[in-house]
Write a protein that holds these residues in place. Sequence first.
Motif, mmCIF file in Angstrom:
data_model
loop_
_atom_site.group_PDB
_atom_site.id
_atom_site.type_symbol
_atom_site.label_atom_id
_atom_site.label_comp_id
_atom_site.label_asym_id
_atom_site.label_seq_id
_atom_site.Cartn_x
_atom_site.Cartn_y
_atom_site.Cartn_z
ATOM 1 N N UNK A 71 -42.037 7.647 12.914
ATOM 2 C CA UNK A 71 -42.089 8.736 14.105
ATOM 3 C C UNK A 71 -43.503 8.982 14.420
ATOM 4 N N UNK A 72 -44.108 9.393 13.479
ATOM 5 C CA UNK A 72 -45.562 9.625 13.876
ATOM 6 C C UNK A 72 -46.383 8.726 14.928
ATOM 7 N N UNK A 73 -46.078 7.473 14.419
ATOM 8 C CA UNK A 73 -46.684 6.281 15.195
ATOM 9 C C UNK A 73 -46.047 6.421 16.675
ATOM 10 N N UNK A 74 -44.806 6.508 16.868
ATOM 11 C CA UNK A 74 -44.134 6.829 18.145
ATOM 12 C C UNK A 74 -44.655 7.879 18.768
ATOM 13 N N UNK A 75 -44.662 9.157 18.145
ATOM 14 C CA UNK A 75 -45.275 10.309 18.844
ATOM 15 C C UNK A 75 -46.050 11.180 17.841
ATOM 16 N N UNK A 76 -47.421 11.004 17.861
ATOM 17 C CA UNK A 76 -48.418 11.691 17.021
ATOM 18 C C UNK A 76 -48.153 13.190 17.003
ATOM 19 N N UNK A 77 -47.678 13.645 18.204
ATOM 20 C CA UNK A 77 -47.703 15.232 18.347
ATOM 21 C C UNK A 77 -46.418 15.764 18.023
ATOM 22 N N UNK A 113 -37.355 15.402 20.070
ATOM 23 C CA UNK A 113 -35.994 15.152 19.552
ATOM 24 C C UNK A 113 -35.688 13.735 20.041
ATOM 25 N N UNK A 114 -35.999 13.491 21.039
ATOM 26 C CA UNK A 114 -35.441 12.033 21.444
ATOM 27 C C UNK A 114 -36.418 10.915 20.516
ATOM 28 N N UNK A 115 -37.702 11.326 20.480
ATOM 29 C CA UNK A 115 -38.623 10.501 19.647
ATOM 30 C C UNK A 115 -37.856 10.544 18.179
ATOM 31 N N UNK A 116 -37.633 11.537 17.873
ATOM 32 C CA UNK A 116 -36.946 11.512 16.427
ATOM 33 C C UNK A 116 -35.760 10.911 16.226
ATOM 34 N N UNK A 117 -35.010 11.023 17.202
ATOM 35 C CA UNK A 117 -33.747 10.034 17.100
ATOM 36 C C UNK A 117 -34.094 8.489 17.458
ATOM 37 N N UNK A 118 -34.792 8.264 18.140
ATOM 38 C CA UNK A 118 -35.300 6.885 18.301
ATOM 39 C C UNK A 118 -35.907 6.235 17.205
ATOM 40 N N UNK A 119 -36.709 6.808 16.564
ATOM 41 C CA UNK A 119 -37.322 6.511 15.175
ATOM 42 C C UNK A 119 -36.306 5.935 14.050
ATOM 43 N N UNK A 120 -34.990 6.395 14.268
ATOM 44 C CA UNK A 120 -34.044 5.966 13.537
ATOM 45 C C UNK A 120 -33.570 4.560 13.845
ATOM 46 N N UNK A 121 -33.813 4.228 14.857
ATOM 47 C CA UNK A 121 -33.653 2.696 14.962
ATOM 48 C C UNK A 121 -34.911 1.660 14.284
ATOM 49 N N UNK A 122 -35.591 2.325 13.887
ATOM 50 C CA UNK A 122 -36.783 1.623 13.154
ATOM 51 C C UNK A 122 -36.771 1.888 11.536
ATOM 52 N N UNK A 123 -36.300 3.289 11.259
ATOM 53 C CA UNK A 123 -36.136 3.432 9.874
ATOM 54 C C UNK A 123 -34.805 4.400 9.689
ATOM 55 N N UNK A 135 -39.878 6.645 7.191
ATOM 56 C CA UNK A 135 -39.343 7.127 8.766
ATOM 57 C C UNK A 135 -40.386 7.894 9.320
ATOM 58 N N UNK A 136 -40.938 8.825 8.454
ATOM 59 C CA UNK A 136 -42.049 9.787 9.271
ATOM 60 C C UNK A 136 -43.311 9.028 9.911
ATOM 61 N N UNK A 137 -43.614 8.018 8.956
ATOM 62 C CA UNK A 137 -44.485 7.086 9.402
ATOM 63 C C UNK A 137 -44.212 6.398 10.641
#
Length: 185
Positions: free
Chosen positions: A163-169, A142-152, A159-161
């Motif tokens: 997110x998966x780069x940040x947290x592949x799992x 959940x933290x990775x998901x929310x932090x990915x919003x600072x990128x997209x 966005x999911x690209x």
Amino acid sequence: SSDLINANKNILENYFMNNKLFFLGREYTYNLVKAKRNSVVVKNGIITFNLTSLDFSQLEKAIDRLYLSYSSRYMNDIFLEVLDEIKISNIKKEDKDKIIGKDIKIEYKKVKSYWGKCIIKEDTIVINSRLLAFPKDVIKSVFFHELAHFLASGHGKYFYQKLYKLYPEYDKHNHILSNSIISNF
């Protein structure tokens, strides 16, 4: 719709009345004790809810207070671990700076409609305190998901690209939330 809500409430009442509670993915036993005032005692791995009334609504409120009171203590450490993982990750430096370079505030609330929410304009992430019931890797997702919003922004392909780069799992751990009974109350 109201039948579904009532069915979920009945499921949850049975779930909680079995005297089991989850905390960081671990199952704990709890006791209910009728008392003159409401309080919670955690001792030797057992949680005791002292309640003025032994009904489900009192128990639900007590559980929410417990999760809220422990949220910042436990989930802030998990958030810092996530930031450390981002620092050593192989994502682009400009993406790291968009996350690590911010003074991100974390707020914990009891909400029914989401597990996490990113408020970009305020550099704030709001986390559902009931997330504390889940294992650490689920909380991290959940933290990775929310932090990915600072990128997209949004939840599109880009966005999911990111997110998966940040947290592949991400998918491995996040799917647990959508299948959880806890998300229904």
